[in-house]
Design a protein around this motif. Structure first.
Motif, PDB file in Angstrom:
ATOM      1  N   VAL A   1       0.971  -1.165   0.056  1.00 11.19           N
ATOM      2  CA  VAL A   1      -0.009  -0.123   0.181  1.00 11.19           C
ATOM      3  C   VAL A   1       0.856   0.867   0.104  1.00 11.19           C
ATOM      4  CG1 VAL A   1      -2.054   1.768   1.478  1.00 11.19           C
ATOM      5  CG2 VAL A   1      -1.953  -1.004   1.403  1.00 11.19           C
TER       6      VAL A   1
ATOM      7  N   VAL B   1      -5.349   0.178   7.402  1.00  6.88           N
ATOM      8  CA  VAL B   1      -5.059  -0.028   5.688  1.00  6.88           C
ATOM      9  C   VAL B   1      -5.757  -1.379   6.382  1.00  6.88           C
ATOM     10  CG1 VAL B   1      -3.640   1.373   5.073  1.00  6.88           C
ATOM     11  CG2 VAL B   1      -2.477  -0.233   5.986  1.00  6.88           C
TER      12      VAL B   1
ATOM     13  N   GLU C   1      -8.610  -3.624   6.107  1.00  9.48           N
ATOM     14  CA  GLU C   1      -8.910  -3.813   4.805  1.00  9.48           C
ATOM     15  C   GLU C   1      -8.720  -4.237   3.480  1.00  9.48           C
ATOM     16  OE1 GLU C   1     -13.384  -2.565   5.119  1.00  9.48           O
ATOM     17  OE2 GLU C   1     -13.338  -3.355   6.991  1.00  9.48           O
ATOM     18  N   LYS C   2      -8.415  -2.443   3.354  1.00  5.56           N
ATOM     19  CA  LYS C   2      -7.642  -2.432   1.758  1.00  5.56           C
ATOM     20  C   LYS C   2      -6.796  -3.166   1.427  1.00  5.56           C
ATOM     21  CE  LYS C   2      -5.630   0.594  -0.762  1.00  5.56           C
ATOM     22  NZ  LYS C   2      -5.424   2.190  -1.285  1.00  5.56           N
TER      23      LYS C   2
ATOM     24  N   THR D   1      -7.430  -6.966   0.253  1.00  2.73           N
ATOM     25  CA  THR D   1      -8.110  -7.087  -1.705  1.00  2.73           C
ATOM     26  C   THR D   1      -7.203  -7.535  -2.582  1.00  2.73           C
ATOM     27  OG1 THR D   1      -6.743  -5.424  -2.503  1.00  2.73           O
ATOM     28  CG2 THR D   1      -9.566  -4.631  -1.815  1.00  2.73           C
TER      29      THR D   1
END
Ligand code: DC
Length: 221
Positions: free
Chosen positions: A43, A81, A83-84, A87
């Motif tokens: 990220v 972050v 949850e992010k 993905t």
């Protein structure tokens, strides 16, 4: 009681995270998800706009980022972050940036800082081979690629994704290849590790098996 370090390594989708979390819970000790750190680094690298193929750019971005585990949450420069990082896209980026030595160096520092503190279950790809080579107990979890792809696929469906199974299987295969063929800390069965094949095992049985390995080991000491 003596401080113990348990490492659980294995390929993507072998069930490491869930199993390691449950083992840590059963023993009442800290759980360290090292993959989450690689995901958080992915990220940070994306946000910095670096080229994922550049060791220097990625390492620099990670060195300048604060990556923190805060209870159940993971933060990048103070931003949640959690949850992010789960993905499909971030899984892909994480696997690409995990090949860079400069990225690994930064993240291993963070991982080792947990080791000195308390008893620990660390889960990842190289926790038994590189991060904690002196761990008291090393487990290597495995499962067939098809079974692992199926587990991931169900997880993604639950999250509302409409990805095709064949795509997940293909990604698992290429991630396996990247994880085991990379030069830096490839996925290997660490020395003295106990291999547990979970293809035909229920989660409860895997957890019980590991807890009995831990008990045996502690009784020996
Ligand atoms: O276990 P995971 O899927 O959350 O890991 C995400 C990525 O990070 C994966 O492609 C491999 C990499 N990784 C690694 O290289 N070393 C670790 N100790 C943990 C994860």
């Amino acid at each position: 009681v003596k401080r113990i370090t348990i490492t659980i390594d294995g390929p993507s989708g072998s069930g490491k995270s869930t199993i390691a979390k449950r083992v840590a819970q059963a023993l009442g000790i800290t759980f360290l998800d090292t993959g989450a750190l690689y995901r958080a680094a992915a990220v940070a690298i994306e946000e910095a706009g670096c080229r994922v193929t550049s060791n220097e750019e990625c390492g620099e971005a990670v060195a300048q980022t604060s990556i923190r585990i805060n209870g159940q949450k993971i933060e990048v420069n103070g931003k949640d972050v959690t949850e992010k990082i789960r993905t499909h896209h971030i899984s892909e980026v994480a696997s690409k940036i995990a090949v860079h030595p400069s990225v690994r160096r930064e993240l291993v520092k963070i991982q080792r800082s947990f080791g000195g503190l308390s008893s620990l279950v660390a889960e990842g790809r190289d926790t038994g081979s590189v991060v904690f080579p002196d761990a008291d107990i090393k487990i290597f979890l495995d499962a067939s690629a098809w079974e692992r792809a199926h587990r991931r696929y169900r997880e993604l469906l639950d999250k509302g994704s409409d990805i095709a199974f064949d795509q997940v299987l293909e990604d698992i295969n290429s991630r396996d290849q990247r994880d085991s063929e990379r030069e830096q800390s490839p996925l290997v069965i660490p020395e003295h590790a106990v291999v547990v094949d979970t293809t035909h095992l229920k989660q409860d049985d895997v957890v019980a098996r590991i807890l009995s390995i831990v008990e045996e080991k502690l009784a020996d000491q």
